[in-house]
Scaffold this motif. Sequence first.
Motif, PDB file in Angstrom:
ATOM      1  N   THR A  39       0.835  -1.206   0.000  1.00  0.00           N
ATOM      2  CA  THR A  39       0.000   0.000   0.000  1.00  0.00           C
ATOM      3  C   THR A  39       0.867   1.252   0.000  1.00  0.00           C
ATOM      4  O   THR A  39       2.057   1.202   0.321  1.00  0.00           O
ATOM      5  CB  THR A  39      -0.931   0.043   1.230  1.00  0.00           C
ATOM      6  N   ASP A  40       0.233   2.391  -0.339  1.00  0.00           N
ATOM      7  CA  ASP A  40       0.925   3.670  -0.231  1.00  0.00           C
ATOM      8  C   ASP A  40       0.619   4.293   1.127  1.00  0.00           C
ATOM      9  O   ASP A  40      -0.055   3.684   1.962  1.00  0.00           O
ATOM     10  CB  ASP A  40       0.557   4.595  -1.396  1.00  0.00           C
ATOM     11  N   GLU A  42      -1.381   6.507   1.956  1.00  0.00           N
ATOM     12  CA  GLU A  42      -2.811   6.779   2.152  1.00  0.00           C
ATOM     13  C   GLU A  42      -3.614   5.493   2.381  1.00  0.00           C
ATOM     14  O   GLU A  42      -4.820   5.545   2.568  1.00  0.00           O
ATOM     15  CB  GLU A  42      -3.376   7.514   0.931  1.00  0.00           C
ATOM     16  N   ASN A  44      -3.880   3.130   0.048  1.00  0.00           N
ATOM     17  CA  ASN A  44      -4.330   2.618  -1.239  1.00  0.00           C
ATOM     18  C   ASN A  44      -3.486   1.413  -1.648  1.00  0.00           C
ATOM     19  O   ASN A  44      -2.259   1.442  -1.534  1.00  0.00           O
ATOM     20  CB  ASN A  44      -4.212   3.701  -2.316  1.00  0.00           C
ATOM     21  N   ASN A  48      -2.810  -3.949  -7.302  1.00  0.00           N
ATOM     22  CA  ASN A  48      -3.671  -5.076  -6.906  1.00  0.00           C
ATOM     23  C   ASN A  48      -2.992  -6.047  -5.954  1.00  0.00           C
ATOM     24  O   ASN A  48      -3.385  -7.212  -5.855  1.00  0.00           O
ATOM     25  CB  ASN A  48      -4.194  -5.838  -8.128  1.00  0.00           C
ATOM     26  N   GLU A  50      -3.130  -6.919  -2.819  1.00  0.00           N
ATOM     27  CA  GLU A  50      -3.941  -6.753  -1.611  1.00  0.00           C
ATOM     28  C   GLU A  50      -3.892  -7.933  -0.660  1.00  0.00           C
ATOM     29  O   GLU A  50      -3.896  -7.766   0.545  1.00  0.00           O
ATOM     30  CB  GLU A  50      -5.396  -6.493  -2.009  1.00  0.00           C
TER      31      GLU A  50
END
Length: 105
Positions: A39-40, A42, A44, A48, A50
């Motif tokens: 993730t970043d 933020e 996000n 993909n 995840e």
Amino acid sequence: MPTKLKIAFNEDGTGVINAQFYDENDDPATPNTINWALTDSEGNVINNREEESIIPAQEVNILLTGDDLEPGTLFVTVWGTYDSDLGSDLPFKDWASFKVRDALI
């Protein structure tokens, strides 16, 4: 379950996150399950990534390349389950932040 992560990356390159797993006595241990996410800052999800699964081992490498390596601060989260003298299928979760440097060219 303490996890040790070693990380260093450049944009447009290839990077490997090395994760090593240890029990509560700091002895090498192999988890039952291992998952990871990218993730970043933020929160996000990047590219993909995840809920990626890895075949359990005491030490694993997570390969990042191409669109995985956006410039800026990124986070890798590693989680799963393990067994110890304290119980079975105990959860673990750890994370590390790292910077991806802009490509010079």
